[in-house]
Design an enzyme around this catalytic site. Structure first.
Site, PDB file in Angstrom:
ATOM      1  N   LYS A 169      -0.639   8.148  -6.788  1.00 30.06           N
ATOM      2  CA  LYS A 169      -0.311   7.157  -5.757  1.00 30.06           C
ATOM      3  C   LYS A 169       0.699   7.721  -4.764  1.00 30.06           C
ATOM      4  O   LYS A 169       0.583   7.504  -3.557  1.00 30.06           O
ATOM      5  CB  LYS A 169       0.216   5.883  -6.425  1.00 30.06           C
ATOM      6  CG  LYS A 169      -0.855   5.142  -7.218  1.00 30.06           C
ATOM      7  CD  LYS A 169      -0.269   4.123  -8.190  1.00 30.06           C
ATOM      8  CE  LYS A 169      -1.367   3.515  -9.051  1.00 30.06           C
ATOM      9  NZ  LYS A 169      -0.852   2.634 -10.111  1.00 30.06           N
ATOM     10  N   ASP A 202      -1.031  -5.049  -6.082  1.00 24.31           N
ATOM     11  CA  ASP A 202      -1.980  -4.956  -7.203  1.00 24.31           C
ATOM     12  C   ASP A 202      -2.947  -6.137  -7.207  1.00 24.31           C
ATOM     13  O   ASP A 202      -4.009  -6.079  -7.824  1.00 24.31           O
ATOM     14  CB  ASP A 202      -1.228  -4.906  -8.540  1.00 24.31           C
ATOM     15  CG  ASP A 202      -1.284  -3.541  -9.207  1.00 24.31           C
ATOM     16  OD1 ASP A 202      -2.147  -2.733  -8.824  1.00 24.31           O
ATOM     17  OD2 ASP A 202      -0.466  -3.291 -10.102  1.00 24.31           O
ATOM     18  N   GLN A 230       3.875  -0.451 -12.713  1.00 22.67           N
ATOM     19  CA  GLN A 230       2.869   0.365 -13.378  1.00 22.67           C
ATOM     20  C   GLN A 230       2.627  -0.132 -14.804  1.00 22.67           C
ATOM     21  O   GLN A 230       3.563  -0.276 -15.589  1.00 22.67           O
ATOM     22  CB  GLN A 230       3.303   1.835 -13.411  1.00 22.67           C
ATOM     23  CG  GLN A 230       2.294   2.761 -14.068  1.00 22.67           C
ATOM     24  CD  GLN A 230       0.957   2.779 -13.358  1.00 22.67           C
ATOM     25  OE1 GLN A 230       0.887   2.848 -12.138  1.00 22.67           O
ATOM     26  NE2 GLN A 230      -0.127   2.718 -14.118  1.00 22.67           N
TER      27      GLN A 230
END
Length: 325
Positions: free
Chosen positions: A87, A154, A131
């Protein structure tokens, strides 16, 4: 199985051109095996992601501020660190500012909560990502709910999932299902009236995927197959489109797939393999020989994975545009 990938590409070039040897699917690559053409073609997630990144660079250039993504990672899970590094590299390629908060395994949940609350207040920060997985002593759902839904890149906040259920387009869509839809669009797959089967009913992949496939304008007829489904094989055999997201290596066998079906493999599993120097290999939820039946098949690796990261970048840019408008 000997597989050869064929695409329209200038000699010496490094990426497929827009165009395909299969006139039915513009951006798919035709596959040949044992000297005969099979029906299967590959949906190249890397090429699709590269195409999306080109469009994102233009959107970023038009932004009044630099998009800024923050990633919080807790613990030492090796796979999580690989994902986070991917990322960060994507942010660097696109000119997105990235902040990386790395915390030890024994961090108290309240510390993560404080970081989230502080980031919610930062006007120059547009996307927040926690995460997964978090350590067992943390409540990932509760922490996700603390994120400002406008910064929830997300797409896991209840507000964003609720908007998806309502068919609204003003929320953040979970990255993996959104990536699957972008791949199908890129390959010019018409889903109208097609029977789609989604294997898996997780809140972050399976269920959002079913909603996106059934949404107005896409208009597939969707069946969700899960652990309590009586005959998963027969459901799959009726499908024009299969999206496999169950986390079981090579569960979808060739005799589960009818001729000409489109198969998207979301799974990525580490499987022991003594023939490999490292002792393991990556496998999807779909057996490779499904290529003998499918008309389109996404590979593992190199399929949905790159698109998940690309859609995270897209969500970050979208959040920036909305917050700064």
């Amino acid at each position: 199985l000997v597989v050869r990938l064929i695409c329209n590409q200038t000699v010496g070039g490094s990426s497929p051109s827009v165009g395909s040897t299969n006139p039915m699917h513009k951006n798919a690559q035709t596959v040949e095996a044992f000297g005969r053409f099979m029906s299967a073609a590959r949906i190249d997630g890397k090429a699709c992601a590269a195409d999306l990144e080109k469009r994102l660079k233009q959107r970023i250039a038009n932004c009044s501020v630099q998009p800024h993504l923050a990633v919080i990672i807790v613990g030492d899970d090796p796979a999580s660190h690989v994902y986070v590094n991917n990322k960060i590299r994507s942010c660097e390629r696109l000119g997105i500012r990235s902040t990386h908060v790395e915390l030890p395994e024994d961090t108290d949940e309240s510390v993560v909560a404080d970081y989230i609350q502080s980031m919610n207040q930062q006007n120059d920060l547009h996307g927040i990502l926690i995460q997964s997985p978090l350590p067992k002593h943390m409540n990932e759902e509760a922490l996700t709910e603390l994120i400002d839904p406008r910064k929830d890149v997300d797409g896991f906040h209840p507000v964003n999932l609720g908007r998806l259920v309502q068919g609204r387009s003003d929320g953040m869509v979970p990255c993996t299902p959104a990536g699957v839809m972008e791949m199908l669009r890129w390959a010019e797959v018409d889903l109208t009236g097609k029977k789609a089967v989604v294997l898996g009913r997780s809140f972050n992949v399976g269920m959002p995927q079913a909603l996106l496939l059934a949404a107005r304008g896409v208009d597939a007829t969707v069946t969700v197959v899960h652990s309590r489904t009586r005959d998963a094989k027969s459901e799959c055999l009726q499908a024009d489109v299969i999206v496999a997201a169950v986390g079981r290596p090579e569960m979808i066998q060739p005799d589960w797939v009818k001729k000409g079906a489109i198969v998207v493999d979301v799974g990525i599993n580490r499987v022991d393999d003594s023939s490999r120097e490292r002792g393991w290999r990556l496998a999807g939820d779909v057996h490779p020989d499904v290529a003998l039946h499918a008309s389109l098949l996404s590979p593992v690796p190199g399929g949905v994975g790159p698109m998940t990261v690309a859609m995270l970048m897209a969500n970050t840019v979208t959040a920036t545009e909305r917050l700064c408008s």
